[in-house]
Design an enzyme around this catalytic site. Structure first.
Site, PDB file in Angstrom:
ATOM      1  N   GLY A 235       0.823  -1.208   0.000  1.00  0.00           N
ATOM      2  CA  GLY A 235       0.000   0.000   0.000  1.00  0.00           C
ATOM      3  C   GLY A 235       0.847   1.243   0.000  1.00  0.00           C
ATOM      4  N   GLY A 238       2.154   5.353   4.594  1.00  0.00           N
ATOM      5  CA  GLY A 238       1.314   5.917   5.651  1.00  0.00           C
ATOM      6  C   GLY A 238      -0.087   5.353   5.727  1.00  0.00           C
ATOM      7  CB  THR A 239      -2.073   3.037   3.710  1.00  0.00           C
ATOM      8  OG1 THR A 239      -0.936   2.328   3.236  1.00  0.00           O
ATOM      9  CG2 THR A 239      -2.519   4.053   2.704  1.00  0.00           C
ATOM     10  CE  LYS A 241       3.247  -0.036   3.364  1.00  0.00           C
ATOM     11  NZ  LYS A 241       2.734   1.329   3.191  1.00  0.00           N
ATOM     12  CD  GLU A 460      -1.250  31.072  -7.077  1.00  0.00           C
ATOM     13  OE1 GLU A 460      -2.129  30.228  -7.277  1.00  0.00           O
ATOM     14  OE2 GLU A 460      -0.035  30.801  -7.185  1.00  0.00           O
ATOM     15  CG  ASP A 534       1.490  25.970 -12.144  1.00  0.00           C
ATOM     16  OD1 ASP A 534       1.141  25.340 -11.133  1.00  0.00           O
ATOM     17  OD2 ASP A 534       1.422  27.210 -12.250  1.00  0.00           O
TER      18      ASP A 534
HETATM   19  P1  ATP Z   1       5.364   3.328   5.218  1.00  0.00           P
HETATM   20  O1  ATP Z   1       5.048   2.569   3.998  1.00  0.00           O
HETATM   21  O2  ATP Z   1       5.827   4.707   4.909  1.00  0.00           O
HETATM   22  O3  ATP Z   1       6.224   2.599   6.193  1.00  0.00           O
HETATM   23  P2  ATP Z   1       3.060   2.524   6.666  1.00  0.00           P
HETATM   24  O4  ATP Z   1       1.981   2.128   5.733  1.00  0.00           O
HETATM   25  O5  ATP Z   1       3.834   1.449   7.290  1.00  0.00           O
HETATM   26  O6  ATP Z   1       4.004   3.583   5.977  1.00  0.00           O
HETATM   27  P3  ATP Z   1       2.377   3.234   9.300  1.00  0.00           P
HETATM   28  O7  ATP Z   1       3.746   3.411   9.814  1.00  0.00           O
HETATM   29  O8  ATP Z   1       1.669   1.981   9.643  1.00  0.00           O
HETATM   30  O9  ATP Z   1       2.407   3.448   7.756  1.00  0.00           O
HETATM   31  O10 ATP Z   1       1.465   4.438   9.730  1.00  0.00           O
HETATM   32  C1  ATP Z   1       1.994   5.641  10.210  1.00  0.00           C
HETATM   33  C2  ATP Z   1       1.058   6.233  11.233  1.00  0.00           C
HETATM   34  O11 ATP Z   1      -0.169   6.615  10.607  1.00  0.00           O
HETATM   35  C3  ATP Z   1       0.664   5.255  12.314  1.00  0.00           C
HETATM   36  O12 ATP Z   1       1.560   5.268  13.370  1.00  0.00           O
HETATM   37  C4  ATP Z   1      -0.699   5.752  12.733  1.00  0.00           C
HETATM   38  O13 ATP Z   1      -0.562   6.773  13.696  1.00  0.00           O
HETATM   39  C5  ATP Z   1      -1.251   6.384  11.479  1.00  0.00           C
HETATM   40  N1  ATP Z   1      -2.198   5.486  10.786  1.00  0.00           N
HETATM   41  C6  ATP Z   1      -2.061   4.984   9.545  1.00  0.00           C
HETATM   42  N2  ATP Z   1      -3.132   4.229   9.225  1.00  0.00           N
HETATM   43  C7  ATP Z   1      -3.941   4.230  10.283  1.00  0.00           C
HETATM   44  C8  ATP Z   1      -5.195   3.606  10.578  1.00  0.00           C
HETATM   45  N3  ATP Z   1      -5.820   2.833   9.694  1.00  0.00           N
HETATM   46  N4  ATP Z   1      -5.737   3.819  11.792  1.00  0.00           N
HETATM   47  C9  ATP Z   1      -5.124   4.604  12.701  1.00  0.00           C
HETATM   48  N5  ATP Z   1      -3.955   5.211  12.481  1.00  0.00           N
HETATM   49  C10 ATP Z   1      -3.358   5.041  11.304  1.00  0.00           C
END
Ligand code: ATP
Length: 649
Positions: A235, A238-239, A241, A460, A534
């Site tokens: 994914g 920050g999603t 994982k 703008e 842009d």
């Molecule tokens: P990367 O690929 O950059 O390592 P990742 O997918 O592993 O990113 P995480 O480290 O799991 O991302 O998420 C970062 C932070 O975002 C988490 O510590 C949490 O605070 C927040 N977060 C992300 N998804 C969720 C979720 N579904 N529910 C709650 N918090 C979330």
């Protein structure tokens, strides 16, 4: 630094240091030669001319050692020499009793000959030469490199320990080949549970099955079911994982090994493979357990021909081979389950993804409106919010945001509120945090000349006017000329949540993006460098339209998109030079038309453009109600499903 952390290593280190110090002291003491040092004059007058000298020994060509005849032992002048000193106590084998430094053997002999000139030859004293090595001087040259090496190794050990934070790694160089995975066991288990992971229901369902299997394998095995050995979580950044994996650790109540793919990679050949072996050995000992490898693309990249050119991938490839072998090596229901996470599943080696290895794939996507709501709920739990904070509204304002972005916004809002000593975090703090996260910190102190400000305002305003009069662009929320982050001004839109975009929408988007530049040309008769961002965006989008989406009639229904990522390093393109030329030409055409369209709209609405620019110069930010006053009611082709968030041009 506590004693438990590096018990043996530290004690060992201190022992070596104490040992070396003791050796130095011993050698120094041993080297203190306890024989009285005298002058040449005393030697000559008191000893040589009185016939008391038995012989002289020249050591290392720079020291003369004097042996007094034994029948002089009662002579008061020499009594002390016979009483003291380790070599002088034995009267049968006495001496040396005195010593003195000579300039050189030649000058010593000259002086000696002169002093004995009147003595008959048989009474002259005997001079012998010898070379002697001091233990200390012998030891010194190799002691220093030894000490240096020792400290370097120790330093390297502490650095690698610090960077991995792994208690298993140990601070010594001998742990290079050891896996740096951190082990989380029942006692110190991760406090994250599935309740902390908002949304991601399907993903949670899949991993929950793993937790259930580990808790009660018989339930699955008695039916003949095989549980997957590996699960790949894919994914965008920050999603969630890593969060999901940590929740598995929290829920499964089994040992959990946590490491990042890059921890396998070391500058020494063979270390990666040995770390993989060590990781699986440790995991098998602790089975049932979970191994989590974050950012697996660091080792799992497709093995390919590019290694022929660089040669640098050999180490990574042998690490990957070892990983593949290890994953084959443990039985299906052996209780070791490997979770891996990556942002780039497309670059992974197919062998890694085949059934029997990472055969279950969980795809995480950017959260939907509902999911964003629950993510806000999770992150607002610990924040004292004011009653005007509406989670639904916030979720609506943040399409395209990841869970990490949302967590960041909540934290930023709390920081903003705390900075001005508020008791609660209110809606305005969240809006400010949103602006800050999207566009960066407000930089009011940046020095901008009035002419520059005017160009920015027209630029703008150009974006605003054109997007206002194009029916398929996202609704405009506000326009601002306050510098933020790297931008000098921005038009803020509320994009709809869409899965696909039509050719018309994309073409109109190009016109809206080029409108700033079109306005500059219309008003000032020339372009500025302010449109760099842009231009970058339109070029990328136009290439996507022509090369990937098959929108161009001359190129036809072809797409050169490579979802496998394997063409990335290919020298040869999958199209001819003729096609490449056509692509470039068509991209230019698309952009030319989009630019012309922008300019036409601006010419038709020049008065409104000037009015909006003036208003921007006066107020810095113009919000939607005033935009409507200046530009009239906007005609939209179709109300988007859900209006939401800030995106800036
Ligand atoms: P990367 O690929 O950059 O390592 P990742 O997918 O592993 O990113 P995480 O480290 O799991 O991302 O998420 C970062 C932070 O975002 C988490 O510590 C949490 O605070 C927040 N977060 C992300 N998804 C969720 C979720 N579904 N529910 C709650 N918090 C979330």
């Amino acid at each position: 630094m506590n004693a438990d952390k590096y018990p043996q290593a530290f004690q060992g280190g201190w022992l070596v240091i104490v040992g070396v110090l003791a050796l130095i002291v011993f050698l120094s003491v041993k080297d203190l030669y306890p024989v009285e040092e005298i002058s040449w004059q005393r030697f000559e007058r008191q000893m040589l001319l009185t016939g008391a000298v038995d012989r002289v020994l020249i050591v290392n060509n720079n020291e003369a050692r004097v042996f007094i005849k034994s029948n002089f032992s009662d002579d008061t002048r020499f009594k002390d020499a016979f009483r003291t000193g380790p070599l002088s106590t034995d009267k049968i084998n006495p001496g040396p009793h005195y010593r003195f430094t000579i300039g050189s053997p030649e000058s010593f002999e000259r002086k000696l000959d002169l002093a004995q000139a009147n003595l008959p030859a048989d009474q002259r004293i005997e001079v012998k030469y010898t070379a002697e090595h001091s233990l200390w001087m012998d030891f010194l040259p190799w002691l220093f490199p030894l000490l240096l090496l020792f400290f370097l190794f120790r330093m390297y050990g502490s650095v690698s320990q610090g960077s991995t934070g792994s208690p298993g790694a140990g601070p010594s160089i001998f742990s290079f080949g050891k896996s740096t995975a951190r082990l989380i066991e029942e006692g110190n288990k991760s406090p994250v549970t599935f309740a902390d992971v908002a949304g991601l229901e399907e993903a949670k369902l899949e991993v929950r099955e793993i937790c259930d299997f580990l808790k009660d394998p018989a339930r699955y095995t008695k039916l003949g079911a095989r549980i997957p050995k590996g699960i790949m979580i894919v994914g965008p950044p920050g999603t969630g994982k890593t969060l999901l994996a940590r929740a598995v650790a929290g829920e499964a109540r089994v040992p959990f090994f946590n490491l990042s793919g890059s921890e396998f990679v070391e500058m020494f050949v063979g270390v990666g493979a040995s770390r993989v072996r060590d990781l699986f050995r440790r995991a098998k000992e602790k089975a049932p357990c979970i191994v989590f490898i974050d950012e697996i693309d660091a080792v799992g990249r497709s093995r390919g021909r590019n290694s022929l050119y660089t040669g640098a991938n050999d180490e990574r490839e042998s690490t990957l081979n070892q990983l593949l072998t290890e994953m084959d090596g443990f039985g299906t229901n052996s209780g070791v389950i490997v979770l891996a996470a990556t942002n780039r599943a497309d670059v992974l080696d197919p062998a890694l993804l085949r059934p029997g290895r990472f055969d279950r794939h969980i795809y995480l996507e950017l959260p939907s409106m509902l999911e964003r709501k629950s993510i806000f709920n999770v992150h607002l739990k610990n924040i004292r919010t004011a009653p005007d904070v509406d989670i639904e509204f916030l979720a609506g304002q943040t399409p395209g945001f990841s869970g990490a972005d949302i967590a960041n916004i909540c934290n930023e809002a709390a920081l903003i509120a705390a900075r001005i000593s508020k008791v609660r975090v209110d809606k305005k703090d969240f809006m400010d945090a949103l602006d800050r996260v999207v566009a960066g910190l407000e930089k009011k102190s940046r020095i901008i000349s009035s002419h520059e400000k005017k160009i920015i305002a027209y630029h703008e305003a150009g974006h605003a006017v054109v997007s206002w009069f194009l029916a398929h662009t996202d609704p405009l929320l506000k326009v601002s000329v306050i510098p933020r982050g790297k931008t000098l001004g921005a038009a803020w839109y509320l994009p709809a949540e869409r899965q696909i975009r039509t050719q018309t929408e994309l073409t109109e988007h190009l016109s809206a993006l080029l409108a700033g530049r079109a306005a500059e040309e219309l008003i000032f008769g020339e372009f500025s460098s302010g449109a760099l961002d842009d231009l970058e965006k339109v070029t990328r989008e136009a290439y996507m339209m022509v090369v990937y989406y098959g929108f161009n009639p001359k190129l036809g229904h072809v797409s050169y998109f490579d979802s496998t990522g394997r063409q990335e390093n290919m020298i040869q393109k999958p199209f001819s030079d003729e096609t490449a030329r056509l692509m470039d030409e068509e991209v230019r055409n698309v952009l030319q038309q989009a630019f012309k369209r922008s300019k036409d709209i601006l010419m038709a609405h020049r008065l409104q453009l000037e009015q909006l620019a003036e208003s921007l110069l006066a107020h810095e930010v113009v919000y939607q109600p005033e935009l409507q006053q200046i530009l009239g009611k906007r005609e939209v082709m179709e109300e988007p499903v859900r209006l939401s968030a800030y995106v800036q041009v």
